[in-house]
Design a protein around this motif. Structure first.
Motif, PDB file in Angstrom:
ATOM      1  N   VAL A   7       0.794  -1.101  -0.021  1.00 50.38           N
ATOM      2  CA  VAL A   7      -0.067  -0.217   0.004  1.00 50.38           C
ATOM      3  C   VAL A   7       0.821   1.214   0.072  1.00 50.38           C
ATOM      4  O   VAL A   7       0.389   2.392  -0.624  1.00 50.38           O
ATOM      5  CB  VAL A   7      -1.169  -0.016   1.171  1.00 50.38           C
ATOM      6  CG1 VAL A   7      -1.662   1.265   1.278  1.00 50.38           C
ATOM      7  CG2 VAL A   7      -1.866  -1.313   1.002  1.00 50.38           C
ATOM      8  N   LEU A   8       1.838   1.048   0.700  1.00 50.95           N
ATOM      9  CA  LEU A   8       2.932   2.295   0.802  1.00 50.95           C
ATOM     10  C   LEU A   8       3.576   2.615  -0.447  1.00 50.95           C
ATOM     11  O   LEU A   8       3.811   3.703  -0.939  1.00 50.95           O
ATOM     12  CB  LEU A   8       3.746   2.067   1.906  1.00 50.95           C
ATOM     13  CG  LEU A   8       3.230   2.445   3.504  1.00 50.95           C
ATOM     14  CD1 LEU A   8       4.383   2.046   4.309  1.00 50.95           C
ATOM     15  CD2 LEU A   8       2.984   3.859   3.377  1.00 50.95           C
ATOM     16  N   LEU A   9       4.031   1.409  -1.090  1.00 47.62           N
ATOM     17  CA  LEU A   9       4.649   1.626  -2.322  1.00 47.62           C
ATOM     18  C   LEU A   9       3.561   2.302  -3.586  1.00 47.62           C
ATOM     19  O   LEU A   9       4.115   2.997  -4.137  1.00 47.62           O
ATOM     20  CB  LEU A   9       4.959   0.166  -2.917  1.00 47.62           C
ATOM     21  CG  LEU A   9       5.874   0.253  -4.143  1.00 47.62           C
ATOM     22  CD1 LEU A   9       7.225   0.803  -4.094  1.00 47.62           C
ATOM     23  CD2 LEU A   9       6.040  -1.414  -4.498  1.00 47.62           C
ATOM     24  N   ALA A  10       2.361   1.591  -3.433  1.00 50.72           N
ATOM     25  CA  ALA A  10       1.487   2.080  -4.372  1.00 50.72           C
ATOM     26  C   ALA A  10       1.194   3.767  -4.125  1.00 50.72           C
ATOM     27  O   ALA A  10       0.983   4.479  -5.087  1.00 50.72           O
ATOM     28  CB  ALA A  10       0.236   1.660  -4.345  1.00 50.72           C
ATOM     29  N   MET A  11       1.048   3.934  -2.833  1.00 49.16           N
ATOM     30  CA  MET A  11       0.901   5.627  -2.533  1.00 49.16           C
ATOM     31  C   MET A  11       1.884   6.317  -3.148  1.00 49.16           C
ATOM     32  O   MET A  11       1.923   7.395  -3.386  1.00 49.16           O
ATOM     33  CB  MET A  11       0.540   5.567  -0.939  1.00 49.16           C
ATOM     34  CG  MET A  11      -0.574   5.337  -0.555  1.00 49.16           C
ATOM     35  SD  MET A  11      -0.897   5.287   1.035  1.00 49.16           S
ATOM     36  CE  MET A  11      -0.635   7.034   1.506  1.00 49.16           C
ATOM     37  N   ALA A  12       3.216   5.814  -2.973  1.00 48.33           N
ATOM     38  CA  ALA A  12       4.578   6.559  -3.303  1.00 48.33           C
ATOM     39  C   ALA A  12       4.609   6.888  -4.953  1.00 48.33           C
ATOM     40  O   ALA A  12       4.718   7.929  -5.273  1.00 48.33           O
ATOM     41  CB  ALA A  12       5.819   5.733  -2.958  1.00 48.33           C
ATOM     42  N   PHE A  13       3.964   5.849  -5.653  1.00 47.11           N
ATOM     43  CA  PHE A  13       3.907   6.073  -7.106  1.00 47.11           C
ATOM     44  C   PHE A  13       2.806   7.018  -7.327  1.00 47.11           C
ATOM     45  O   PHE A  13       3.095   7.739  -8.279  1.00 47.11           O
ATOM     46  CB  PHE A  13       3.873   4.844  -7.997  1.00 47.11           C
ATOM     47  CG  PHE A  13       4.960   3.872  -7.963  1.00 47.11           C
ATOM     48  CD1 PHE A  13       5.873   4.482  -8.538  1.00 47.11           C
ATOM     49  CD2 PHE A  13       5.043   2.848  -7.144  1.00 47.11           C
ATOM     50  CE1 PHE A  13       7.026   3.394  -8.921  1.00 47.11           C
ATOM     51  CE2 PHE A  13       6.021   1.870  -7.603  1.00 47.11           C
ATOM     52  CZ  PHE A  13       7.207   2.357  -8.196  1.00 47.11           C
ATOM     53  N   LYS A  14       1.738   7.191  -6.613  1.00 42.06           N
ATOM     54  CA  LYS A  14       0.780   8.136  -7.050  1.00 42.06           C
ATOM     55  C   LYS A  14       1.180   9.645  -6.409  1.00 42.06           C
ATOM     56  O   LYS A  14       0.989  10.593  -7.060  1.00 42.06           O
ATOM     57  CB  LYS A  14      -0.481   7.781  -6.245  1.00 42.06           C
ATOM     58  CG  LYS A  14      -1.167   6.842  -6.993  1.00 42.06           C
ATOM     59  CD  LYS A  14      -2.644   6.666  -6.783  1.00 42.06           C
ATOM     60  CE  LYS A  14      -3.352   5.684  -7.585  1.00 42.06           C
ATOM     61  NZ  LYS A  14      -4.117   6.538  -8.472  1.00 42.06           N
TER      62      LYS A  14
END
Length: 53
Positions: free
Chosen positions: A32-39
Motif C-alpha cells: 500500500v505504501l509503495l502504491a501511494m508513493a507512485f501516486k
C-alpha cells in the motif's frame, strides 16, 4: 423490541481480531505504501520544481 444475545458466543476474542488485523496490515502495508508513493511522488516533485521556478 430488543435483541437478546445472551446465548451467542464467538470463537475469538477482541484481542485475536486486533492481532489478526495488525498481521494483515503488516503483510499488505508495504505494498500500500509503495502504491501511494507512485501516486504522490510525481505531484510532490512537480510542487518542488514549480516552487523554484
Amino acid at each position: 423490541m430488543t435483541l437478546d444475545l445472551t446465548g451467542v458466543s464467538i470463537p475469538f476474542t477482541a484481542s485475536d481480531l486486533i492481532g489478526a488485523g495488525a498481521a494483515l496490515l503488516g503483510l499488505v502495508g508495504l505494498f500500500v505504501l509503495l502504491a501511494m508513493a507512485f501516486k504522490v511522488a510525481p505531484k510532490l516533485i512537480d510542487l518542488i520544481m514549480n516552487a523554484f521556478k
